[in-house]
Design an enzyme around this catalytic site. Structure first.
Site, PDB file in Angstrom:
ATOM      1  N   ASP A 173       0.849  -1.182   0.000  1.00 18.57           N
ATOM      2  CA  ASP A 173       0.000   0.000   0.000  1.00 18.57           C
ATOM      3  C   ASP A 173       0.898   1.250   0.000  1.00 18.57           C
ATOM      4  O   ASP A 173       1.768   1.369  -0.851  1.00 18.57           O
ATOM      5  CB  ASP A 173      -0.950  -0.102   1.219  1.00 18.57           C
ATOM      6  CG  ASP A 173      -1.908   1.062   1.392  1.00 18.57           C
ATOM      7  OD1 ASP A 173      -2.947   1.072   0.714  1.00 18.57           O
ATOM      8  OD2 ASP A 173      -1.624   1.939   2.227  1.00 18.57           O
ATOM      9  N   HIS A 178      -7.384  -6.326  -0.412  1.00 16.11           N
ATOM     10  CA  HIS A 178      -6.311  -5.342  -0.277  1.00 16.11           C
ATOM     11  C   HIS A 178      -5.246  -5.735   0.739  1.00 16.11           C
ATOM     12  O   HIS A 178      -4.073  -5.394   0.574  1.00 16.11           O
ATOM     13  CB  HIS A 178      -6.921  -3.994   0.114  1.00 16.11           C
ATOM     14  CG  HIS A 178      -5.901  -2.907   0.277  1.00 16.11           C
ATOM     15  ND1 HIS A 178      -5.160  -2.422  -0.787  1.00 16.11           N
ATOM     16  CD2 HIS A 178      -5.469  -2.230   1.372  1.00 16.11           C
ATOM     17  CE1 HIS A 178      -4.326  -1.475  -0.341  1.00 16.11           C
ATOM     18  NE2 HIS A 178      -4.500  -1.340   0.953  1.00 16.11           N
TER      19      HIS A 178
END
Length: 314
Positions: free
Chosen positions: A108, A290
């Protein structure tokens, strides 16, 4: 109850005018460093499933809480969270341990920092392994301006920039609910709701999908953010246009061997032209959302270790 100290014993390391809380394992493997960089709103603890596997594979594993997170320094000045400061912290961390370079792994926002580090300090990065966030091409328009044009003023990247302090306060007041509602997997697809997504998550009564982690693991995040607040991490977003300017004159090509790991159900889209900017890239896609290294820890470890073994043969 889990605490990060069950995970590894942290030390505060002075770097680049701040202190970073650093978790370290595998010192017996000195000379073979790998540095793991978390994203938002995360913590070094997000790599807990990778650390033992990497130590067993012969790596000296160094896992910082980056500036703004955990017990690391949280400067007040927004510009102290730009890409020069964030990458400067990692360069200084290498210097602290006496390493010329290392393998860097990012997830991320940590991936964004690793991409930036590789562009700004190519001699300090041996190999790149990034999860979730592919290389972001520096287009003609600054990033926040572009996102505002395409996704509107409620998009959370834009909101963080245009309404400073608003989201921070709501997340700070609802740290448990926000993190519980955010760290989910197998969330059913729905039409986007109006408003600012992160504020909506922080105020939603009921989480969707299934939890990514146990309650005791979630407690580690919640206690860290209840203590540190969210502003430090959000300040990374507030430097996106500044970073766009800072990266104007660097060679945009990543020359190092690179592994890109995607989650097939991640909301972040895969890059269509990754190899144009990262010619030495191998791509792995895992069946997850994610939070790749937490949702699919075994598959993530296997992908990383298999790729690293192939690199050492090549």
């Amino acid at each position: 109850m889990h605490t990060p100290t069950d995970f590894l014993k942290p030390t505060l390391v002075p770097v680049n005018g701040v202190e970073l809380e650093v978790f370290e394992a595998g010192r017996q493997n000195a000379g073979n460093p790998i540095i793991l960089c978390h994203g938002w709103p995360e913590h070094a603890f997000s790599w807990r499933h990778q650390v033992p596997a990497l130590v067993a594979a012969g790596y000296h594993v160094i896992v910082p809480n980056q500036r703004g997170y955990g017990n690391s320094s949280r400067p007040d000045e927004v510009t102290e969270y730009d890409i020069e400061h964030l990458t400067g912290d990692l360069v200084a961390l290498l210097d602290h341990y006496g390493y010329q370079n290392a393998i860097f792994v990012g997830h991320d926002w940590g991936a964004a920092v690793v991409w930036g580090l590789t562009l700004l300090h190519p001699g300090r990065v041996n190999k790149v392994i990034n999860l979730s966030l592919p290389y972001q091409e520096r287009g003609e328009t600054p990033w926040i301006e572009f996102l505002e044009l395409v996704l509107g003023s409620d998009y959370y990247f834009v909101h963080f920039n245009r309404q400073p302090g608003v989201a921070d306060a709501i997340l700070d007041q609802n740290a448990f609910r926000f993190l519980r509602n955010l760290y989910r997997k197998n969330v059913p697809l729905r039409a986007p709701e109006p408003g600012m997504a992160m504020i909506n998550l922080a105020t939603a009564e009921t989480p969707l999908g299934e939890p990514v982690m146990s309650d005791s693991d979630l407690d580690v995040y919640v206690s860290a953010f209840e203590k540190a607040g969210f502003t430090g991490g959000i300040n990374w977003y507030r430097n996106l246009d500044r970073n766009w300017s800072l990266l104007a004159n660097v060679d945009p090509i990543i020359h190092q061997p690179t592994l890109m790991i995607y989650g097939d159900r991640d909301v972040i889209p895969k890059s269509e032209n990754l190899a144009d900017f990262v010619p030495n890239v191998d791509v792995v896609s895992l069946d997850c959302g994610h939070w790749i290294q937490e949702e699919n820890p075994e598959e993530t470890n296997q992908a990383i270790l298999t790729w690293l073994a192939q690199q050492s043969i090549a």
